[in-house]
Design a protein around this motif. Structure first.
Motif, PDB file in Angstrom:
ATOM      1  N   TYR A 134       0.912  -1.347   0.084  1.00 39.33           N
ATOM      2  CA  TYR A 134      -0.070  -0.092   0.220  1.00 39.33           C
ATOM      3  C   TYR A 134       0.926   1.208   0.030  1.00 39.33           C
ATOM      4  CZ  TYR A 134      -4.590  -2.225  -0.007  1.00 39.33           C
ATOM      5  OH  TYR A 134      -5.620  -3.060  -0.173  1.00 39.33           O
ATOM      6  N   HIS A 135       2.151   1.082   0.542  1.00 39.54           N
ATOM      7  CA  HIS A 135       2.987   2.410   0.556  1.00 39.54           C
ATOM      8  C   HIS A 135       3.340   2.490  -0.902  1.00 39.54           C
ATOM      9  CE1 HIS A 135       6.113   4.959   1.656  1.00 39.54           C
ATOM     10  NE2 HIS A 135       7.101   4.206   0.885  1.00 39.54           N
ATOM     11  N   LEU A 136       3.747   1.409  -1.772  1.00 36.49           N
ATOM     12  CA  LEU A 136       4.042   1.668  -3.231  1.00 36.49           C
ATOM     13  C   LEU A 136       2.707   2.126  -3.745  1.00 36.49           C
ATOM     14  CD1 LEU A 136       5.952  -1.590  -3.705  1.00 36.49           C
ATOM     15  CD2 LEU A 136       6.968   0.698  -3.324  1.00 36.49           C
ATOM     16  N   LEU A 137       1.746   1.815  -3.485  1.00 41.47           N
ATOM     17  CA  LEU A 137       0.701   2.205  -4.275  1.00 41.47           C
ATOM     18  C   LEU A 137       0.141   3.952  -4.109  1.00 41.47           C
ATOM     19  CD1 LEU A 137      -1.996  -0.817  -3.986  1.00 41.47           C
ATOM     20  CD2 LEU A 137      -0.795  -0.115  -5.996  1.00 41.47           C
ATOM     21  N   ALA A 138       0.438   4.122  -2.859  1.00 44.01           N
ATOM     22  CA  ALA A 138       0.331   5.543  -2.491  1.00 44.01           C
ATOM     23  C   ALA A 138       1.273   6.333  -3.145  1.00 44.01           C
ATOM     24  CB  ALA A 138       0.423   5.842  -0.932  1.00 44.01           C
ATOM     25  N   GLN A 139       2.443   5.771  -3.535  1.00 40.86           N
ATOM     26  CA  GLN A 139       3.541   6.762  -4.454  1.00 40.86           C
ATOM     27  C   GLN A 139       3.260   6.483  -5.765  1.00 40.86           C
ATOM     28  OE1 GLN A 139       6.973   4.749  -2.666  1.00 40.86           O
ATOM     29  NE2 GLN A 139       7.226   6.819  -1.494  1.00 40.86           N
ATOM     30  N   GLY A 140       2.199   5.975  -6.209  1.00 37.68           N
ATOM     31  CA  GLY A 140       1.825   5.620  -7.802  1.00 37.68           C
ATOM     32  C   GLY A 140       2.791   4.363  -8.256  1.00 37.68           C
ATOM     33  N   LYS A 141       3.374   3.477  -7.579  1.00 35.72           N
ATOM     34  CA  LYS A 141       4.358   2.675  -8.067  1.00 35.72           C
ATOM     35  C   LYS A 141       3.479   1.456  -8.104  1.00 35.72           C
ATOM     36  CE  LYS A 141       8.438   4.834  -5.846  1.00 35.72           C
ATOM     37  NZ  LYS A 141       9.470   4.620  -4.902  1.00 35.72           N
ATOM     38  N   THR A 142       3.685   0.603  -9.150  1.00 35.21           N
ATOM     39  CA  THR A 142       2.747  -0.407  -9.558  1.00 35.21           C
ATOM     40  C   THR A 142       3.851  -1.601  -9.852  1.00 35.21           C
ATOM     41  OG1 THR A 142       2.381  -0.020 -11.886  1.00 35.21           O
ATOM     42  CG2 THR A 142       0.682   0.626 -10.116  1.00 35.21           C
TER      43      THR A 142
END
Length: 323
Positions: A134-142
């Motif tokens: 979820y930290h990655l998703l919050a940064q727009g990283k997929t």
């Protein structure tokens, strides 16, 4: 008992929600009693929770760090464990207050930006990895893939969540039904690093298998969470005696039994957390005797006066504890 280190600051938090999210797995939502913002945490962080039975246990924070108003824990009730999870699940109810340490992190995400992220989780090992994702998703990283292994669907925490369209093509959930023949073959996934960073958390056999398959990866690309690993007895362990300086009481410590467990069996409570010699919670001063140190915490200077009673033993027939 003499205190050799200052006690860490504690937070008094309220259990604002408690629910079973999979068979035997309970989710706890903790918030400040006055609704204040909580201390910041990073992906992979944990809390040390003071339990009703007097023990202390570390549980991973599973929600994303962007959420400063709450900590979310997911705890598996381990019937054959050391009693911590049973105490938390059975004795702590919604509306209760519990004491926790500020967040700490032994499973940090690397500051180095990899080409991709590879997550491997087994059972309740999904908890810190969920926060990372979820930290990655919050940064727009997929640029991540998750391989999540459990015995069966009903034992899978966050199963429906990871079936969401956001995770399509990025999450593989595999159930082996308790049959080793049905285990997922990770070799095609781990056979080539391809610039990825690997984060793995789960049962020790899973982590050992992953370590074996990634022996040729660079060390800085591998990240394992194993603070729950319990030190095992050695074949050459022998019995010895502990003497308590304050009362003069003497207790025999048998092979395969820790000093900590011996103290508990005889009515003496000592704070503990990891019980694997990695956290430092159960350090005790000794006044006489020759200890055999098996911890990963004490400095050479500290070893002259202190032991970790969860794993340390004695080379001498007796060791005197400052208790």
């Amino acid at each position: 008992m003499s205190k050799t280190t200052s006690e860490a600051a504690t937070l008094r938090l309220k259990v604002t929600s408690k629910r079973e999210i999979a068979v035997g797995i309970h989710q706890f939502e903790l918030r400040h009693t006055e609704g204040k913002e909580l201390p910041a945490f990073t992906p992979g962080s944990h809390l040390t929770v003071s339990l009703p039975n007097g023990q202390k246990r570390r549980y991973s924070i599973t929600n994303p760090p962007i959420e400063r108003e709450r900590y979310v824990l997911a705890v598996k009730r381990e019937i054959n464990g050391r009693g911590g999870s049973v105490s938390l699940v059975d004795e702590v109810a919604e509306g209760d207050h519990i004491d926790v340490s500020p967040p700490a992190n032994n499973f940090e995400m690397s500051a180095r930006e990899p080409r991709s992220y590879l997550f491997v989780a087994g059972g309740i090992g999904i908890t810190p990895i969920r926060s990372m994702i979820y930290h990655l998703l919050a940064q727009g990283k997929t640029n991540f893939r998750l391989y999540y292994f459990t015995r069966s669907p009903d034992l899978t925490a966050f199963r429906e969540e990871f079936a969401d369209h956001r995770f399509k093509g990025k999450v593989v959930i595999h159930h082996d039904n308790g049959d080793p023949e049905q285990a997922f073959d990770l070799w095609p996934i781990l056979g080539e690093p391809r610039g990825a960073h690997l984060y793995c958390c789960g049962p020790q056999p899973l982590m050992n298998a992953v370590k074996d398959m990634t022996g040729f990866w660079s060390d800085d690309a591998l990240h394992f969470e194993d603070f729950g690993a319990v030190a095992t007895a050695r074949a050459d362990d022998t019995a010895f005696t502990i003497r308590l300086a304050a009362s003069g009481e003497c207790f025999n410590v048998e092979p395969g039994v820790s000093i900590l467990d011996t103290l508990r069996l005889n009515g003496h409570r000592v704070p503990s957390s990891c019980e694997s010699g990695t956290c430092g919670t159960c350090r005790v001063r000794f006044l006489a005797g020759d200890p055999e140190h098996r911890d990963l915490v004490l400095s050479e200077q500290e070893k002259k006066t202190e032991i970790m009673v969860c794993v340390s033993r004695a080379r001498s027939d007796e060791i005197v504890l400052d208790i």
